[in-house]
Each structure stands twice: as C-alpha cells, then as structure tokens.
Scaffold this active site. Structure first.
Site, PDB file in Angstrom:
ATOM      1  N   ARG A  80     -11.271  -3.697 -11.923  1.00 32.67           N
ATOM      2  CA  ARG A  80     -10.637  -2.983 -13.021  1.00 32.67           C
ATOM      3  C   ARG A  80     -11.650  -2.025 -13.639  1.00 32.67           C
ATOM      4  O   ARG A  80     -12.815  -2.379 -13.831  1.00 32.67           O
ATOM      5  CB  ARG A  80     -10.115  -3.944 -14.092  1.00 32.67           C
ATOM      6  CG  ARG A  80      -8.859  -4.718 -13.682  1.00 32.67           C
ATOM      7  CD  ARG A  80      -7.671  -3.777 -13.540  1.00 32.67           C
ATOM      8  NE  ARG A  80      -6.438  -4.469 -13.200  1.00 32.67           N
ATOM      9  CZ  ARG A  80      -5.997  -4.651 -11.957  1.00 32.67           C
ATOM     10  NH1 ARG A  80      -6.724  -4.231 -10.927  1.00 32.67           N
ATOM     11  NH2 ARG A  80      -4.844  -5.254 -11.729  1.00 32.67           N
TER      12      ARG A  80
ATOM     13  N   GLU B 149      -7.270   5.619 -16.064  1.00 33.95           N
ATOM     14  CA  GLU B 149      -6.672   6.213 -14.869  1.00 33.95           C
ATOM     15  C   GLU B 149      -5.172   6.431 -15.092  1.00 33.95           C
ATOM     16  O   GLU B 149      -4.539   5.702 -15.871  1.00 33.95           O
ATOM     17  CB  GLU B 149      -6.901   5.322 -13.653  1.00 33.95           C
ATOM     18  CG  GLU B 149      -6.203   3.983 -13.704  1.00 33.95           C
ATOM     19  CD  GLU B 149      -6.582   3.104 -12.519  1.00 33.95           C
ATOM     20  OE1 GLU B 149      -5.652   2.523 -11.938  1.00 33.95           O
ATOM     21  OE2 GLU B 149      -7.771   2.981 -12.197  1.00 33.95           O
TER      22      GLU B 149
ATOM     23  N   HIS C 114      -6.814   3.867  -6.739  1.00 33.32           N
ATOM     24  CA  HIS C 114      -6.352   2.502  -7.007  1.00 33.32           C
ATOM     25  C   HIS C 114      -5.429   2.025  -5.876  1.00 33.32           C
ATOM     26  O   HIS C 114      -4.290   1.614  -6.098  1.00 33.32           O
ATOM     27  CB  HIS C 114      -5.630   2.408  -8.349  1.00 33.32           C
ATOM     28  CG  HIS C 114      -5.661   1.008  -8.917  1.00 33.32           C
ATOM     29  ND1 HIS C 114      -5.644   0.760 -10.266  1.00 33.32           N
ATOM     30  CD2 HIS C 114      -5.685  -0.209  -8.318  1.00 33.32           C
ATOM     31  CE1 HIS C 114      -5.665  -0.557 -10.472  1.00 33.32           C
ATOM     32  NE2 HIS C 114      -5.690  -1.162  -9.290  1.00 33.32           N
TER      33      HIS C 114
END
Length: 401
Positions: free
Chosen positions: A232, A260, A283
């Site tokens: 994360r 993000e 991601h």
C-alpha cells in the site's frame, strides 16, 4: 439472500454465486453516490467489492450483514463503521500471493537493469549500451522482506531461486522459525534497511504501519539500493522516498503510490510522473487470470459458509492481536488434523486464539504454526502437544507490547 457485486468480477465467481441460489445483482460500475443509492434503495445482505470505497455513510444507509473484499487489502472499507453496526468484513488473503510476488520480482529486475529506460531510449531511436549496462544483479545479493504473510513467503521462495540471501522483519518471526526457513532475521526495520541491497514491502496498511517507511529508514538504506513496494502506498512516506531517490540514488519500483487514482482510467499528475530512478506500475499486482479466479472462488466460499452456517471465514474486524500475550510456535508435519489436535488442547485449557498463521516449508512435508494466545499454555498442555507423533517441537514466547 441478496448479494450485490459492485466491482468487476470473474465469470467463474458469478456462476458460483448463482449456484448458491442467492439473489445476485452484478453492477460493476457502482461507486460513490451510485453505490450509496443502490445500498439505500433495496435490502442488500452481502456486498462484494474490490477497490471501490465503502464509506461510513454507505454502511449506515444499508442493511448489510457482510462485506467481502475480493482481494487482500481492505483499507478502502470503513472497518470502524462496520464494527459499530455489526457488519462482518472478510477478505481473501493469500489468493493473489503468487501474482504479487511475480510483479515484485519484475520490479526488482526492472530497477536493477533499468529495463524501462532501455525501452524508452530505443523507441526514441537511441542505442546506449554504455549507460544501461550498469547493474548489481540479484544473485548473491541480500533481499530484505518486510512482513511474513502469504505474499512474503512466496517472495522468499522466489528469492532463493534467484540465489539471493533473505532477511525478514516481522513481529511473528522467531529465531527458530528463521532458522527453519533458512532466512535471516532483522529485529527492526532500520536493521533490515542497513543489511539489504534490495527491499520488498509486504505489510497490511494499519494505523501502526501508516508512514512507517520514513526518512530515517531511507537514510539507513545503502546508496544505490533498490526499494520495491507492492503493498500500500500509504505505508511509505513518499516525500522521504523522493528525497532518497534524488540524494542517495535509491531506485524505486512501485505498484502502489500515495493518492493514486481510484478509477481504472484517470489522469495522474504528481512528482513521481517524471522522476528518474522511479518505475511505477498501475496497482496491477493481483491482476493475473490465475489470481482473479482464485479470489473469485474464495469469495464464493466465504458467502456460501455465511449463507449456510452464519460463520464467516477470514473475518478482519474481530479483536485479535490486541489482547495476545504469548506466541505458541509449533513445528509439525504438514498433514490434515495436526492443527486441529493442537487447537483442541488449547480449547480445553481455555486459551483463546487471537491470531494464527501456518507457514508450509519447501517440499510441503513440514510446516510451522504461529498461534497468538491470550495467555501462556500450561506445561501440561505443552507436553500434550509435544506427545503427538506429528509434532516436531513446540516453543512459547511472550509478545512484547
């Protein structure tokens, strides 16, 4: 039972949910106001999400019994609000472990060999072997791993295949377990930073872990070393990382970043956009067909157990390690029934299991169970556990608060 799937979900999972005989609503584009409206408009028993944010307002407006995060991290769900309203939150740990570990090594290789820069130069019509032939190589280097969950264990396995030395920082890692796994043990994050040529982060985002990779950590890292984060973004102090990239020539491979975009397609404008020495993927750590199918089937399993028994596997919002005082470490044969035997003895004594993980060693013949308890087992219980022919050894360790 009404199940609302509010994110993109594998067809195998949708078919599995339909086979359970639930009322299924598949609306993969719900988010924000539209999700709030859907939860308010009709009774929904189970909500399935991936990256979609589930706010306290949504939870207050709904009549949910269970939220399933079709993945591992659950920081996008307001856990406190769920707990206050009696809503279970469950996730699918370990089902994306291989996928994330593969990307972590892809980022390590990309950082070490500057693969994106090679490609970029060639597309610009440049051939620059002189600039791009500077690399450490992975063989014989030390990889520092933060955390010892399913993904970390998958990373450790791959690191050994690359011929790397591995050192791990984890509150659950005892010297005995480290020796059995053939890895080093770093007592602190700073110790790990000082020892490692490559660092890979695999920690859940909690109040304690937020910002724990800070300026002091980066100041302790070796100049020119590689930092990879596939967990994360909020675990890392991003300004401190940017400073380290510029001042210490740290190379960073990031699948997650602070702030993000939440949408699948969006505009990104930030300091990382054009920062030399930083390679960012979008991601995508869990985004493989193998991982998504595994997550989908685990989601079906969770909802099936909830529907038929009221029990919820992988619940994340029950009190666990906060009251744990001792860690029981059991080295045992990897076979069905061994842990049931151990847990039966603990239950008879009245020891409550707060948290448990089972690490299967290479070859799948032996495993090490870490069982966090609210009190130390008696000598009689320890002796009874050791009497099993399938248990190699047992250790008990106090947990420092």
């Amino acid at each position: 039972m009404h199940v609302l799937v509010a994110d993109k979900f594998e067809e195998s999972g949708l078919n599995g949910l339909s086979a359970l005989g639930v009322e299924l609503s598949y609306q993969p584009n719900l988010a924000g106001p539209s999700l709030l409206e859907a939860l308010s408009a009709q009774p929904v028993d189970v909500l399935v999400v991936r990256g979609t944010k589930v706010s306290a307002e949504m939870i207050a407006a709904a009549q949910l019994g269970l939220i399933v995060r079709a993945g591992a991290g659950y920081n996008t769900i307001d856990i406190e609000a769920c707990s206050a309203k009696g809503v279970y939150v469950s996730n699918c740990p370990g089902k994306n472990a291989h996928a994330v570990a593969e990307l972590a090594f892809g980022l390590m290789l990309a950082c070490d060999r500057h693969i994106p820069d090679n490609v970029s130069d060639l597309r610009a019509g440049k051939w620059n072997k002189k600039a791009h032939s500077q690399a450490q190589g992975l063989y014989g280097r030390t990889l520092g791993v933060i955390g010892l969950g399913n993904i970390s264990q998958s990373v450790i396995h791959r690191a050994k295949a690359f011929g790397m030395n591995v050192v791990v920082n984890s509150r659950w890692l005892t010297p005995e377990t480290a020796a059995a796994l053939g890895i080093g043990r770093a007592a602190t994050l700073l110790e790990l930073a000082a020892m490692s040529d490559f660092i890979s982060v695999h920690s859940a985002l909690t109040a304690e872990s937020r910002g724990m990779i800070n300026k002091e950590f980066f100041d302790t890292m070796r100049p020119g070393s590689v930092f990879v984060n596939t967990s994360r973004g909020e675990i890392v102090d991003e300004p401190a990382l940017i400073e380290a990239v510029r001042s210490k020539k740290i190379v960073a491979g990031l699948d997650v970043i602070a702030n993000e975009p939440t949408a699948a397609e969006a505009v990104y404008c930030g300091e990382l956009q054009n920062l030399s020495g930083v390679y960012v993927t979008h991601h995508i750590g869990a985004s493989t067909a193998e991982a998504q199918n595994a997550v989908a089937m685990e989601t079906v399993r969770i909802i099936s157990e909830y529907k038929h028994s009221g029990q919820v596997p992988n619940v994340v919002n029950i009190q666990r390690g906060e009251v744990a005082t001792h860690l029981l470490v059991v080295r045992h044969v990897d076979k069905v029934g061994v842990l049931s035997y151990v847990l039966g003895i603990l239950k008879a004594e009245g020891a409550s299991v707060q948290e448990m993980e089972n690490i299967v060693l290479s070859g799948a013949k032996a495993a090490i169970a870490h069982i966090a308890l609210d009190k130390a087992p008696s000598e009689k219980s320890i002796k009874n556990i050791k009497m099993s022919p399938d248990v190699f050894d047992v250790g008990i360790f106090p947990i420092s608060k």
